[in-house]
Design an enzyme around this catalytic site. Structure first.
Site, PDB file in Angstrom:
ATOM      1  N   TYR A  72       0.831  -1.211   0.000  1.00  0.00           N
ATOM      2  CA  TYR A  72       0.000   0.000   0.000  1.00  0.00           C
ATOM      3  C   TYR A  72       0.861   1.255   0.000  1.00  0.00           C
ATOM      4  O   TYR A  72       0.568   2.228  -0.681  1.00  0.00           O
ATOM      5  CB  TYR A  72      -0.925  -0.001   1.234  1.00  0.00           C
ATOM      6  N   PHE A 124      -7.992  19.320 -25.132  1.00  0.00           N
ATOM      7  CA  PHE A 124      -8.703  18.076 -25.414  1.00  0.00           C
ATOM      8  C   PHE A 124     -10.045  18.125 -24.677  1.00  0.00           C
ATOM      9  O   PHE A 124     -10.215  18.928 -23.752  1.00  0.00           O
ATOM     10  CB  PHE A 124      -7.852  16.874 -24.981  1.00  0.00           C
ATOM     11  N   ASP A 125     -10.986  17.264 -25.040  1.00  0.00           N
ATOM     12  CA  ASP A 125     -12.345  17.424 -24.472  1.00  0.00           C
ATOM     13  C   ASP A 125     -12.400  17.242 -22.958  1.00  0.00           C
ATOM     14  O   ASP A 125     -13.074  17.999 -22.268  1.00  0.00           O
ATOM     15  CB  ASP A 125     -13.376  16.548 -25.188  1.00  0.00           C
ATOM     16  N   ASP A 215       0.164  19.441 -21.580  1.00  0.00           N
ATOM     17  CA  ASP A 215      -0.628  18.218 -21.656  1.00  0.00           C
ATOM     18  C   ASP A 215       0.206  17.270 -22.506  1.00  0.00           C
ATOM     19  O   ASP A 215       0.281  17.392 -23.721  1.00  0.00           O
ATOM     20  CB  ASP A 215      -1.990  18.514 -22.297  1.00  0.00           C
ATOM     21  N   ALA A 217       0.256  13.977 -23.202  1.00  0.00           N
ATOM     22  CA  ALA A 217      -0.224  12.640 -23.591  1.00  0.00           C
ATOM     23  C   ALA A 217       0.618  12.021 -24.713  1.00  0.00           C
ATOM     24  O   ALA A 217       0.932  10.837 -24.676  1.00  0.00           O
ATOM     25  CB  ALA A 217      -1.691  12.713 -24.009  1.00  0.00           C
ATOM     26  N   LYS A 258      -1.323   6.619 -23.773  1.00  0.00           N
ATOM     27  CA  LYS A 258      -0.878   6.868 -25.149  1.00  0.00           C
ATOM     28  C   LYS A 258       0.620   6.544 -25.212  1.00  0.00           C
ATOM     29  O   LYS A 258       0.989   5.381 -25.352  1.00  0.00           O
ATOM     30  CB  LYS A 258      -1.142   8.326 -25.546  1.00  0.00           C
ATOM     31  N   HIS A 450     -20.624  13.635 -25.639  1.00  0.00           N
ATOM     32  CA  HIS A 450     -20.517  12.757 -26.808  1.00  0.00           C
ATOM     33  C   HIS A 450     -20.336  11.291 -26.444  1.00  0.00           C
ATOM     34  O   HIS A 450     -20.614  10.410 -27.244  1.00  0.00           O
ATOM     35  CB  HIS A 450     -19.408  13.229 -27.755  1.00  0.00           C
TER      36      HIS A 450
HETATM   37  N1  F0G Z   1      -5.172  15.032 -23.028  1.00  0.00           N
HETATM   38  C1  F0G Z   1      -5.154  14.612 -24.311  1.00  0.00           C
HETATM   39  C2  F0G Z   1      -4.418  15.391 -25.343  1.00  0.00           C
HETATM   40  C3  F0G Z   1      -5.849  13.447 -24.654  1.00  0.00           C
HETATM   41  O1  F0G Z   1      -5.840  13.040 -25.927  1.00  0.00           O
HETATM   42  C4  F0G Z   1      -6.532  12.728 -23.640  1.00  0.00           C
HETATM   43  C5  F0G Z   1      -7.276  11.521 -23.948  1.00  0.00           C
HETATM   44  C6  F0G Z   1      -6.496  13.210 -22.326  1.00  0.00           C
HETATM   45  C7  F0G Z   1      -5.806  14.370 -22.062  1.00  0.00           C
HETATM   46  C8  F0G Z   1      -7.206  12.493 -21.209  1.00  0.00           C
HETATM   47  O2  F0G Z   1      -6.551  11.324 -20.868  1.00  0.00           O
HETATM   48  O3  F0G Z   1      -8.185   9.496 -21.379  1.00  0.00           O
HETATM   49  O4  F0G Z   1      -6.223   9.113 -19.898  1.00  0.00           O
HETATM   50  O5  F0G Z   1      -8.116  10.484 -19.131  1.00  0.00           O
HETATM   51  N2  F0G Z   1      -7.521  11.163 -25.111  1.00  0.00           N
HETATM   52  C9  F0G Z   1      -8.158   9.959 -25.565  1.00  0.00           C
HETATM   53  C10 F0G Z   1      -8.425  10.078 -27.039  1.00  0.00           C
HETATM   54  C11 F0G Z   1      -9.324   9.515 -24.760  1.00  0.00           C
HETATM   55  O6  F0G Z   1      -9.168   9.214 -27.547  1.00  0.00           O
HETATM   56  O7  F0G Z   1      -7.884  10.958 -27.694  1.00  0.00           O
HETATM   57  P1  F0G Z   1      -7.323  10.036 -20.294  1.00  0.00           P
END
Ligand code: F0G
Length: 459
Positions: A72, A124-125, A215, A217, A258, A450
């Site tokens: 833990y 990102f969304d 960000d 990713a 990613k 969405h």
């Molecule tokens: N930032 C970017 C640029 C992303 O593409 C994503 C996720 C996130 C943050 C959020 O990360 O999913 O681990 O919580 N993108 C995926 C996509 C879901 O399909 O582009 P997460």
């Protein structure tokens, strides 16, 4: 002619795929209310919904999974992950979390107050969602070249720094809670951001005393594009470029699903002392779990420690981005309009060009994705107006700058033959593009709608 680069790996384990009939797909998409997120995965043949958490782990990663220490507190696997992070990014603080949006959730409330704005090349969304959850407003500020899918500008993910300065002037420094650079810029088509641009944005942020967040990713893909496309960088290693990309930001969020090549995981990082890491930790313990696991199991952290190293391997990155380039080049050869040049993780078909008769509020990119699913069992997703939530104040449907149908390439998962099948299938849909209809939303949430919205074909 499009060239396919041989992969620097071979297949050791396979997962069977089921081919469905058109009747089965018609029934499946109707039952899921024309939302591709509602499909069961065995109703899909080639799943290009996302590259997130859908890649194949290596034999080394699976071996590392067996070494997971599930203590833990103070897990060996946590310390191993920390060592890899320190060596790669050179920052002081790294906090595991369960995925990228969890990183946003524990970081953003430390930076954003209600009434403020967050300015990004493109949020990102989920990032935009977390900005809104803080009572703030996301503002996008990408270079105009990003909005012309035929422009071959090499860094279409760049921040429009002249406009950024203008926006800071307009809002006033105190209203700008943070600046976010998304690398690569997913919503602009997986397009890279240059080192010169990152440095310029960092200078603007520091002149105004505004925190700069990356960000991250798809940071490794971005580093490869810098090596391939930016003057003076071809002799640098990926690791050297990564160090430079992260040299002047204050914090980063990272969806490890990613470029970490794991099925689940994330990180928040803070470059140095100054109180921010304490603020992050305050949110992590009640939301994600104790600091030395942050929502991950020991085996997840082991897999990520190995995945981060494999993710910055240049031969892997060349092969992976080479798959995207092959797919984009094949599409363009067939006259299918795409965001060019190829970005990192996906091909983005320009649905506004392909379906000019469907207006933005009838979601042309979504309509294209549904039709490609019906045609061939291939699942993509809308990165256009359907992905944008209604304005929280007026309820109006915003119009996206681009209507992209995104077909992602999961890492180390599909072969050249799969990609050729994708091109042939989209080409058949293109041939009857004129008769495709748009969609209306009949039921939806207010934030990140969405994923679960229900739709009906337009009459
Ligand atoms: N930032 C970017 C640029 C992303 O593409 C994503 C996720 C996130 C943050 C959020 O990360 O999913 O681990 O919580 N993108 C995926 C996509 C879901 O399909 O582009 P997460």
């Amino acid at each position: 002619m499009a060239v396919y680069m041989p992969e620097p790996y071979r297949i050791k384990m396979v997962e069977p795929l089921r081919v469905t009939t058109r009747e089965e797909r018609e029934e499946a998409i109707r039952r899921s209310h024309y939302n591709l997120f509602g499909l069961k995965s065995d109703q899909v043949y080639i799943d290009m919904l996302t590259d997130s958490g859908t890649g194949a782990m290596s034999d080394r990663q699976w071996a590392a999974v067996m070494m997971g220490d599930e203590s833990y507190a103070g897990s060996r696997s946590y310390h191993r992950l920390m060592e890899v992070c320190h060596a790669l990014f050179g920052w002081k603080y790294f906090q595991p979390v369960h995925q990228g949006r969890a990183a946003e959730k524990v970081l953003f409330p430390n930076l954003l107050k209600p009434g403020q704005v967050s300015i990004s090349n493109m949020h990102f969304d989920t990032t935009a969602g977390h900005v809104v959850l803080c009572g703030a407003k996301p503002v996008n500020c990408v270079v105009p070249q990003a909005l012309d899918s035929t422009s071959r500008f090499p860094f279409k993910g760049n921040m429009d720094n002249a406009r950024l300065t203008e926006l800071i002037g307009q809002f006033g420094r105190d209203r700008v809670g943070m600046i976010v650079i998304t690398v690569t810029c997913n919503s602009a088509g997986g397009q890279p951001v240059s080192l010169a641009n990152i440095r310029e944005t960092a200078d603007i942020a520091s002149q105004h005393g505004i925190p700069l967040v990356i960000d991250a990713a798809r940071f490794a893909e971005n580093a490869l594009f810098i090596k391939e496309r930016e003057e003076g960088q071809s002799g640098s290693t990926i690791r050297e470029i990564v160090r430079q990309m992260f040299a002047s930001a204050d914090a980063f969020t990272f969806s490890a699903k990613k470029d970490g090549i794991v099925n689940m995981g994330g990180l928040v990082a803070v470059r140095e002392d100054g109180g921010l890491i304490e603020g992050v930790r305050r949110y992590v313990v009640p939301n994600e779990g104790f600091l030395s696991y942050g929502g991950l199991s020991g085996r997840d952290m082991e897999a990520l420690a190995v995945g981060l190293e494999e993710g910055v391997d240049e031969s892997f990155l060349r092969s992976y981005t080479g798959q995207t380039r092959y797919l984009v080049d094949r599409m363009v050869e067939e006259g299918i309009p795409c965001q060019q040049p190829a970005g990192g993780h996906a091909v983005f078909v320009d649905a506004r060009q392909l379906l000019p008769h469907i207006p933005y509020d009838r979601f042309p990119a979504h309509a294209l994705c549904v039709e490609v699913y019906r045609e061939a069992g291939i699942r993509g997703c809308d990165v256009g107006s359907f992905m944008l939530d209604p304005d929280p104040e007026t309820g109006a449907q915003p119009q996206a700058a681009m209507e992209f149908a995104r077909f992602c390439i999961p890492r180390r998962t599909y072969t050249q033959a799969h990609l050729d099948y994708v091109v042939a299938s989209i080409l058949r849909v293109k041939e009857r593009a004129g008769v495709l209809r748009g969609y209306r939303i009949v039921k939806a949430e207010k934030i990140l709608r969405h994923f679960t919205a229900q739709l009906e074909p337009d009459a």
